[in-house]
Scaffold this active site. Sequence first.
Site, PDB file in Angstrom:
ATOM      1  N   ASN A  32       0.593   5.622  -0.436  1.00 43.63           N
ATOM      2  CA  ASN A  32       0.165   6.940  -0.887  1.00 43.63           C
ATOM      3  C   ASN A  32       1.417   7.508  -1.524  1.00 43.63           C
ATOM      4  O   ASN A  32       2.413   7.769  -0.809  1.00 43.63           O
ATOM      5  CB  ASN A  32      -0.334   7.776   0.297  1.00 43.63           C
ATOM      6  CG  ASN A  32      -1.661   7.250   0.816  1.00 43.63           C
ATOM      7  OD1 ASN A  32      -2.644   7.206   0.069  1.00 43.63           O
ATOM      8  ND2 ASN A  32      -1.698   6.799   2.048  1.00 43.63           N
ATOM      9  N   ASP A  82     -11.780  11.863  -2.562  1.00 42.31           N
ATOM     10  CA  ASP A  82     -11.964  11.425  -1.184  1.00 42.31           C
ATOM     11  C   ASP A  82     -12.107  12.668  -0.322  1.00 42.31           C
ATOM     12  O   ASP A  82     -11.255  13.568  -0.361  1.00 42.31           O
ATOM     13  CB  ASP A  82     -10.763  10.600  -0.704  1.00 42.31           C
ATOM     14  CG  ASP A  82     -10.629   9.269  -1.439  1.00 42.31           C
ATOM     15  OD1 ASP A  82      -9.834   8.430  -0.994  1.00 42.31           O
ATOM     16  OD2 ASP A  82     -11.308   9.088  -2.468  1.00 42.31           O
ATOM     17  N   TYR A 138       0.876  -1.174   0.000  1.00 35.22           N
ATOM     18  CA  TYR A 138       0.000   0.000   0.000  1.00 35.22           C
ATOM     19  C   TYR A 138       0.907   1.214   0.000  1.00 35.22           C
ATOM     20  O   TYR A 138       1.879   1.294   0.782  1.00 35.22           O
ATOM     21  CB  TYR A 138      -0.899   0.003   1.238  1.00 35.22           C
ATOM     22  CG  TYR A 138      -1.643   1.292   1.529  1.00 35.22           C
ATOM     23  CD1 TYR A 138      -1.759   1.758   2.847  1.00 35.22           C
ATOM     24  CD2 TYR A 138      -2.256   2.042   0.530  1.00 35.22           C
ATOM     25  CE1 TYR A 138      -2.465   2.922   3.145  1.00 35.22           C
ATOM     26  CE2 TYR A 138      -2.944   3.220   0.812  1.00 35.22           C
ATOM     27  CZ  TYR A 138      -3.053   3.651   2.128  1.00 35.22           C
ATOM     28  OH  TYR A 138      -3.738   4.818   2.427  1.00 35.22           O
ATOM     29  N   ASP A 197      -2.190   5.169  -4.364  1.00 32.37           N
ATOM     30  CA  ASP A 197      -2.982   6.381  -4.589  1.00 32.37           C
ATOM     31  C   ASP A 197      -2.065   7.530  -4.972  1.00 32.37           C
ATOM     32  O   ASP A 197      -1.072   7.803  -4.275  1.00 32.37           O
ATOM     33  CB  ASP A 197      -3.781   6.746  -3.330  1.00 32.37           C
ATOM     34  CG  ASP A 197      -5.153   6.084  -3.280  1.00 32.37           C
ATOM     35  OD1 ASP A 197      -5.826   6.188  -2.237  1.00 32.37           O
ATOM     36  OD2 ASP A 197      -5.553   5.469  -4.298  1.00 32.37           O
ATOM     37  N   ARG A 205     -11.139   9.259  -8.494  1.00 30.26           N
ATOM     38  CA  ARG A 205     -11.988   9.500  -7.325  1.00 30.26           C
ATOM     39  C   ARG A 205     -11.816  10.890  -6.763  1.00 30.26           C
ATOM     40  O   ARG A 205     -10.894  11.626  -7.111  1.00 30.26           O
ATOM     41  CB  ARG A 205     -11.633   8.538  -6.178  1.00 30.26           C
ATOM     42  CG  ARG A 205     -11.339   7.126  -6.521  1.00 30.26           C
ATOM     43  CD  ARG A 205     -11.244   6.215  -5.317  1.00 30.26           C
ATOM     44  NE  ARG A 205     -10.501   6.706  -4.184  1.00 30.26           N
ATOM     45  CZ  ARG A 205      -9.239   6.387  -3.915  1.00 30.26           C
ATOM     46  NH1 ARG A 205      -8.553   5.651  -4.765  1.00 30.26           N
ATOM     47  NH2 ARG A 205      -8.645   6.827  -2.830  1.00 30.26           N
TER      48      ARG A 205
HETATM   49  C1  LIG Z   1      -3.515  12.689   1.943  1.00 30.72           C
HETATM   50  C2  LIG Z   1      -3.476  11.500   2.838  1.00 30.72           C
HETATM   51  C3  LIG Z   1      -3.692  10.188   2.189  1.00 30.72           C
HETATM   52  C4  LIG Z   1      -5.093   9.766   1.991  1.00 30.72           C
HETATM   53  C5  LIG Z   1      -5.323   8.434   2.619  1.00 30.72           C
HETATM   54  C6  LIG Z   1      -6.585   7.701   2.344  1.00 30.72           C
HETATM   55  C7  LIG Z   1      -7.211   7.978   1.027  1.00 30.72           C
HETATM   56  N1  LIG Z   1      -6.635   7.457  -0.049  1.00 30.72           N
HETATM   57  O1  LIG Z   1      -8.215   8.643   0.976  1.00 30.72           O
END
Ligand SMILES: CCCCCCC(N)=O
Length: 149
Positions: free
Chosen positions: A55, A101, A53, A132, A99
């Site tokens: 970011n 978020d 995983y 992400d 997306r």
């Molecule tokens: C900016 C922080 C990272 C976001 C973590 C969870 C998400 N992908 O929404």
Amino acid sequence: MTVDIVAPGWHLAGSPVAQPHGADEELVWRFMQELTTNDAEKLGTWFSDDAMYQNMPLPPAHGREAVTGMLAGLFTVMRIEKVETFHICSRDGLVLTEREDLLTAIPTGKSVALPILGVVSVRDGLITGWRDYFDLRAFEEAVEMSLRG
Ligand SMILES: CCCCCCC(N)=O
């Protein structure tokens, strides 16, 4: 000021790419909704033992335990309030999500609807990779919190 997710002009609302198709996309679609539980242990069960995983502006986590720990760490400083997956498509187990978020920084109480391109690899009903891509600086400036220490 209330922050919320607003569908962007480029959202292909009626298009087939606006809905999940097939088991892999259905799984990722449901996982993205599950994020709003902010429950790291529960989210960790979606991952394979060898999952990764990341970011992308931050270091990666390798292995389900480390993935769960990274999520738990994130949830000490932020809440995922809502996830809108505008587009989703895939090939051979690699699922792409476009997306927004809606994230709230716990220390400041400030929220931001963060545009994210998510890449999720799926194998035998488990997530083996989740990456992400987003603008970390936009996040940090909007919520007045740094994730880089
Ligand atoms: C900016 C922080 C990272 C976001 C973590 C969870 C998400 N992908 O929404």
